[in-house]
Design a protein around this motif. Structure first.
Motif, PDB file in Angstrom:
ATOM      1  N   LEU A  29       0.827  -1.211   0.000  1.00 38.10           N
ATOM      2  CA  LEU A  29       0.000   0.000   0.000  1.00 38.10           C
ATOM      3  C   LEU A  29       0.860   1.259   0.000  1.00 38.10           C
ATOM      4  O   LEU A  29       0.623   2.193  -0.775  1.00 38.10           O
ATOM      5  N   TYR A  30       1.867   1.284   0.877  1.00 38.40           N
ATOM      6  CA  TYR A  30       2.768   2.434   0.919  1.00 38.40           C
ATOM      7  C   TYR A  30       3.486   2.635  -0.420  1.00 38.40           C
ATOM      8  O   TYR A  30       3.720   3.760  -0.876  1.00 38.40           O
ATOM      9  N   SER A  31       3.868   1.547  -1.037  1.00 35.85           N
ATOM     10  CA  SER A  31       4.569   1.636  -2.324  1.00 35.85           C
ATOM     11  C   SER A  31       3.679   2.257  -3.391  1.00 35.85           C
ATOM     12  O   SER A  31       4.105   3.104  -4.179  1.00 35.85           O
ATOM     13  N   VAL A  32       2.422   1.792  -3.411  1.00 30.19           N
ATOM     14  CA  VAL A  32       1.478   2.320  -4.392  1.00 30.19           C
ATOM     15  C   VAL A  32       1.259   3.807  -4.179  1.00 30.19           C
ATOM     16  O   VAL A  32       1.242   4.616  -5.130  1.00 30.19           O
ATOM     17  N   VAL A  33       1.066   4.235  -2.914  1.00 27.86           N
ATOM     18  CA  VAL A  33       0.857   5.655  -2.611  1.00 27.86           C
ATOM     19  C   VAL A  33       2.054   6.496  -3.042  1.00 27.86           C
ATOM     20  O   VAL A  33       1.930   7.569  -3.634  1.00 27.86           O
ATOM     21  N   MET A  37       2.082   9.471  -5.901  1.00 26.32           N
ATOM     22  CA  MET A  37       2.503  10.847  -5.615  1.00 26.32           C
ATOM     23  C   MET A  37       3.618  11.299  -6.560  1.00 26.32           C
ATOM     24  O   MET A  37       3.600  12.420  -7.064  1.00 26.32           O
ATOM     25  N   VAL A  38       4.582  10.407  -6.788  1.00 28.78           N
ATOM     26  CA  VAL A  38       5.665  10.748  -7.703  1.00 28.78           C
ATOM     27  C   VAL A  38       5.129  11.001  -9.111  1.00 28.78           C
ATOM     28  O   VAL A  38       5.525  11.951  -9.797  1.00 28.78           O
ATOM     29  N   PHE A  39       4.224  10.131  -9.561  1.00 32.04           N
ATOM     30  CA  PHE A  39       3.642  10.284 -10.893  1.00 32.04           C
ATOM     31  C   PHE A  39       2.867  11.594 -11.016  1.00 32.04           C
ATOM     32  O   PHE A  39       2.947  12.313 -12.015  1.00 32.04           O
ATOM     33  N   PHE A  40       2.104  11.915  -9.940  1.00 32.11           N
ATOM     34  CA  PHE A  40       1.333  13.154  -9.959  1.00 32.11           C
ATOM     35  C   PHE A  40       2.239  14.385 -10.042  1.00 32.11           C
ATOM     36  O   PHE A  40       2.000  15.319 -10.822  1.00 32.11           O
ATOM     37  N   LEU A  41       3.298  14.380  -9.246  1.00 36.13           N
ATOM     38  CA  LEU A  41       4.240  15.501  -9.282  1.00 36.13           C
ATOM     39  C   LEU A  41       4.913  15.628 -10.644  1.00 36.13           C
ATOM     40  O   LEU A  41       5.087  16.720 -11.180  1.00 36.13           O
ATOM     41  N   PHE A  42       5.307  14.498 -11.236  1.00 33.21           N
ATOM     42  CA  PHE A  42       5.945  14.516 -12.552  1.00 33.21           C
ATOM     43  C   PHE A  42       4.987  15.021 -13.626  1.00 33.21           C
ATOM     44  O   PHE A  42       5.356  15.822 -14.496  1.00 33.21           O
ATOM     45  N   ALA A  43       3.726  14.547 -13.563  1.00 35.95           N
ATOM     46  CA  ALA A  43       2.737  14.967 -14.557  1.00 35.95           C
ATOM     47  C   ALA A  43       2.472  16.468 -14.450  1.00 35.95           C
ATOM     48  O   ALA A  43       2.345  17.172 -15.454  1.00 35.95           O
ATOM     49  N   THR A  44       2.390  16.977 -13.209  1.00 33.27           N
ATOM     50  CA  THR A  44       2.174  18.415 -13.011  1.00 33.27           C
ATOM     51  C   THR A  44       3.330  19.223 -13.562  1.00 33.27           C
ATOM     52  O   THR A  44       3.150  20.228 -14.264  1.00 33.27           O
ATOM     53  N   TYR A  45       4.547  18.805 -13.272  1.00 32.35           N
ATOM     54  CA  TYR A  45       5.744  19.495 -13.777  1.00 32.35           C
ATOM     55  C   TYR A  45       5.785  19.487 -15.301  1.00 32.35           C
ATOM     56  O   TYR A  45       6.057  20.498 -15.939  1.00 32.35           O
ATOM     57  N   ARG A  46       5.461  18.338 -15.902  1.00 30.39           N
ATOM     58  CA  ARG A  46       5.494  18.229 -17.365  1.00 30.39           C
ATOM     59  C   ARG A  46       4.444  19.116 -18.007  1.00 30.39           C
ATOM     60  O   ARG A  46       4.689  19.767 -19.034  1.00 30.39           O
ATOM     61  N   HIS A  47       3.242  19.169 -17.394  1.00 27.71           N
ATOM     62  CA  HIS A  47       2.161  19.983 -17.942  1.00 27.71           C
ATOM     63  C   HIS A  47       2.558  21.454 -18.000  1.00 27.71           C
ATOM     64  O   HIS A  47       2.413  22.118 -19.035  1.00 27.71           O
ATOM     65  N   TRP A  48       3.061  21.984 -16.874  1.00 29.14           N
ATOM     66  CA  TRP A  48       3.408  23.402 -16.839  1.00 29.14           C
ATOM     67  C   TRP A  48       4.620  23.714 -17.700  1.00 29.14           C
ATOM     68  O   TRP A  48       4.724  24.796 -18.268  1.00 29.14           O
ATOM     69  N   SER A  49       5.541  22.758 -17.808  1.00 31.87           N
ATOM     70  CA  SER A  49       6.709  22.975 -18.665  1.00 31.87           C
ATOM     71  C   SER A  49       6.290  23.084 -20.125  1.00 31.87           C
ATOM     72  O   SER A  49       6.721  23.978 -20.852  1.00 31.87           O
ATOM     73  N   GLN A  50       5.435  22.152 -20.582  1.00 34.04           N
ATOM     74  CA  GLN A  50       4.971  22.179 -21.963  1.00 34.04           C
ATOM     75  C   GLN A  50       4.142  23.424 -22.252  1.00 34.04           C
ATOM     76  O   GLN A  50       4.237  24.020 -23.325  1.00 34.04           O
TER      77      GLN A  50
END
Length: 234
Positions: A29-33, A37-50
């Motif tokens: 469960l901890y691994s999935v969370v 979170m890492v994926f969400f942060l990466f997706a947010t960073y990529r969105h604003w960068s693009q």
């Protein structure tokens, strides 16, 4: 009742105090969370960068389009006029930035064929040659009177020779005249709207200047402009 040995008691006490092992489901469960979170942060960073890159490219694209449009408009305006005279070719660079209205009027007159067959009406040696149908007698008389007293003229001359201009008076229909100076002229701004400069064919101007004239500075033999060709580059 059997007595418990001290060693057994000690071992039981250690077992009670030892931490329990974390279960496999909890670790998963901890691994999935963490992964989420890492994926969400990466997706947010990529969105604003693009988005930032797209905005920058759009701004650059608009700037380039504006520049291209401006360059296209500039390239539509002829920068040179080639006078084909009975003595040879005279190439003039037009001063669109300095005299936009006069240049526009000159270009319009060229396109209408106004200068075809135009004669040089007056030739004043060491001063100007004039082409056109209008008399502009005041201009010629003023400059020729100065010629007679050339030694008393102001030495600080404002314009060089081989400048192309037209009279400052409002041009009536079919009355666009031209002047080409053959020497520096004092106070030229008060007499002419200068809108160009001879960059090739100065020898032709000087050859025209040397023709024989009468007492009114009219050439004794016909000499004039065959046609004028407009060009954006030479």
């Amino acid at each position: 009742m059997a007595r418990i040995k001290p060693q057994a008691l000690l071992q039981q006490s250690k077992k009670k105090k030892a931490p329990r092992n974390i279960s496999v489901p909890t670790i998963a469960l901890y691994s999935v969370v963490t992964v989420v979170m890492v994926f969400f942060l990466f997706a947010t960073y990529r969105h604003w960068s693009q988005r930032s890159i797209v905005q920058t490219e759009e701004g650059t694209s608009n700037f380039q389009v504006d520049d291209d449009f401006s360059d296209s408009k500039k390239s539509d305006v002829p920068r040179y006029a080639i006078f084909n005279t009975s003595k040879g070719l005279i190439t003039v660079e037009l001063y669109k930035e300095g005299s936009p209205e006069v240049v526009d009027e000159f270009i319009d007159a060229c396109q209408k064929g106004h200068f075809k067959g135009m004669q040089f009406q007056r030739v004043v040696k060491h001063f100007v040659i004039q082409g056109g149908n209008s008399e502009n007698q005041a201009v010629i008389e003023d400059w020729t009177s100065r010629e007679k007293h050339y030694n008393q003229l102001e030495k600080r001359l404002k314009h060089e020779a081989f400048m192309l201009g037209t009279s400052t008076t409002k041009h009536e229909k079919e009355a666009f005249d031209i002047f080409i100076t053959t020497a520096p002229i004092p106070d030229l701004n008060a007499k002419l709207n200068v809108f160009g400069r001879v960059i090739k064919g100065e020898d032709i101007v000087q050859e025209i200047e040397e023709v024989d004239t009468d007492e009114h500075y009219r050439p004794k033999s016909r000499i004039g402009i065959i046609e004028v060709t407009l060009k954006q580059s030479i």
